[in-house]
Design a protein around this motif. Structure first.
Motif, PDB file in Angstrom:
ATOM      1  N   ILE A  24       0.850  -1.202   0.000  1.00 25.03           N
ATOM      2  CA  ILE A  24       0.000   0.000   0.000  1.00 25.03           C
ATOM      3  C   ILE A  24       0.882   1.246   0.000  1.00 25.03           C
ATOM      4  CG2 ILE A  24      -1.752   1.287   1.260  1.00 25.03           C
ATOM      5  CD1 ILE A  24      -2.675  -1.407   2.453  1.00 25.03           C
ATOM      6  N   HIS A  25       0.880   1.969  -1.085  1.00 17.48           N
ATOM      7  CA  HIS A  25       1.623   3.227  -1.227  1.00 17.48           C
ATOM      8  C   HIS A  25       3.089   3.127  -0.809  1.00 17.48           C
ATOM      9  CE1 HIS A  25      -2.228   4.956  -2.065  1.00 17.48           C
ATOM     10  NE2 HIS A  25      -2.690   4.765  -0.836  1.00 17.48           N
ATOM     11  N   HIS A  27       7.131   3.701  -1.028  1.00 13.76           N
ATOM     12  CA  HIS A  27       7.897   4.909  -1.369  1.00 13.76           C
ATOM     13  C   HIS A  27       8.204   4.973  -2.862  1.00 13.76           C
ATOM     14  CE1 HIS A  27      11.531   7.458  -1.726  1.00 13.76           C
ATOM     15  NE2 HIS A  27      11.028   8.114  -0.683  1.00 13.76           N
ATOM     16  N   ASP A  28       8.551   3.834  -3.440  1.00 14.93           N
ATOM     17  CA  ASP A  28       8.865   3.766  -4.869  1.00 14.93           C
ATOM     18  C   ASP A  28       8.424   2.392  -5.368  1.00 14.93           C
ATOM     19  OD1 ASP A  28      10.607   4.890  -7.278  1.00 14.93           O
ATOM     20  OD2 ASP A  28      11.186   2.793  -7.001  1.00 14.93           O
ATOM     21  N   ARG A  29       7.448   2.356  -6.274  1.00 10.48           N
ATOM     22  CA  ARG A  29       6.861   1.085  -6.698  1.00 10.48           C
ATOM     23  C   ARG A  29       7.878   0.185  -7.390  1.00 10.48           C
ATOM     24  NH1 ARG A  29       2.739  -1.658  -4.925  1.00 10.48           N
ATOM     25  NH2 ARG A  29       1.550   0.294  -4.821  1.00 10.48           N
ATOM     26  N   TRP A  32      10.048  -1.337  -4.792  1.00  4.62           N
ATOM     27  CA  TRP A  32       9.257  -2.318  -4.041  1.00  4.62           C
ATOM     28  C   TRP A  32       9.202  -3.662  -4.773  1.00  4.62           C
ATOM     29  CZ3 TRP A  32       4.659  -4.949  -5.114  1.00  4.62           C
ATOM     30  CH2 TRP A  32       4.094  -5.627  -4.030  1.00  4.62           C
ATOM     31  N   HIS A  75       9.116  -1.395   1.045  1.00  6.16           N
ATOM     32  CA  HIS A  75       8.096  -0.363   1.277  1.00  6.16           C
ATOM     33  C   HIS A  75       8.724   1.028   1.427  1.00  6.16           C
ATOM     34  CE1 HIS A  75       4.241   1.284   2.638  1.00  6.16           C
ATOM     35  NE2 HIS A  75       4.938   1.937   3.558  1.00  6.16           N
ATOM     36  N   TYR A  76       9.767   1.112   2.236  1.00  6.86           N
ATOM     37  CA  TYR A  76      10.371   2.412   2.528  1.00  6.86           C
ATOM     38  C   TYR A  76      11.559   2.749   1.626  1.00  6.86           C
ATOM     39  CZ  TYR A  76       7.783   2.365   6.968  1.00  6.86           C
ATOM     40  OH  TYR A  76       6.803   2.330   7.934  1.00  6.86           O
TER      41      TYR A  76
END
Length: 210
Positions: A24-25, A27-29, A32, A75-76
């Motif tokens: 979910i959202h 930092h950078d798809r 990720w 995620h981060y």
């Protein structure tokens, strides 16, 4: 059998919860996807080989820990993990050290996996040669991962900056492999007896130490 189902149910529930949160959202798809890809590849492989080669509970538990480290990093991004940003600022560090933790895990967890495979599927017994070869396997895995990061960076250009997570350190690649080496050594020194016990619970008879 029921205890095994409960154990794997807990592991999958924890993994699924962290994975959904991570997706979910992020930092950078792009980053990720790259970071969680080993988990997406590894989980089906473990499921497909479970009946023929079930690992010990200790090995599966460590795999979960490693997967969570990768997913949180995805995620981060490794350079922006909030807890380690706080630790950096509080201690005056020069960088976010979450990626260092990830590379220790890259040696620590594969060491137990490699140790189990070699003990169960090769003529090796517990002893110096097993210890040495497990370290070699972990270093090879770490080096291969650095190759993959290099190739991704070449193919995608600036999009891979967050994936590389060098944070301006020209020796980042060497640090990554050194920390994987330290993790592989530490895992065997700290967990060999617990690992032996965990394998014996599967009914695996271990040869005497060489």
């Amino acid at each position: 059998m029921s205890s095994d189902r409960r154990f794997f149910g807990i592991l999958l529930a924890l993994l699924g919860t962290v994975f959904v949160w991570s997706a979910i959202h992020p930092h950078d798809r792009f980053t990720w996807v790259l970071e969680v890809l080993p988990v997406l590849i590894g989980l089906p492989l473990l499921a497909l080989t479970y009946r023929r080669f079930p690992f010990s509970h200790l090995a599966y538990g460590l795999m979960l820990v490693h997967a969570v480290i990768l997913i949180v990093g995805g995620h981060y991004t490794y350079a922006e993990m909030p807890l380690f940003n706080w630790l950096r600022d509080a201690n005056g560090w020069d960088r976010n050290y979450y990626d260092r933790l990830g590379h220790v895990a890259q040696g620590f967890v594969p060491a137990i996996i490699a140790r189990e495979i070699l003990l169960r599927a090769s003529p090796l017994v517990r002893g110096k040669w097993l210890f040495f070869l497990v370290v070699c396997v972990c270093l090879a895995i770490s080096a291969m991962y650095e190759f993959l990061e290099w190739w991704v960076a070449l193919a995608s250009g600036s999009d891979a900056v967050a994936f590389l997570a060098t944070q301006g350190d020209v020796w980042d690649t060497q640090w990554d492999m050194f920390l994987a080496l330290c993790g592989a050594i530490a895992a065997q020194l700290m967990l060999c007896r617990a690992h032996d016990r965990s394998m014996r619970r599967l009914g695996i008879a271990l040869e005497k130490t060489s």
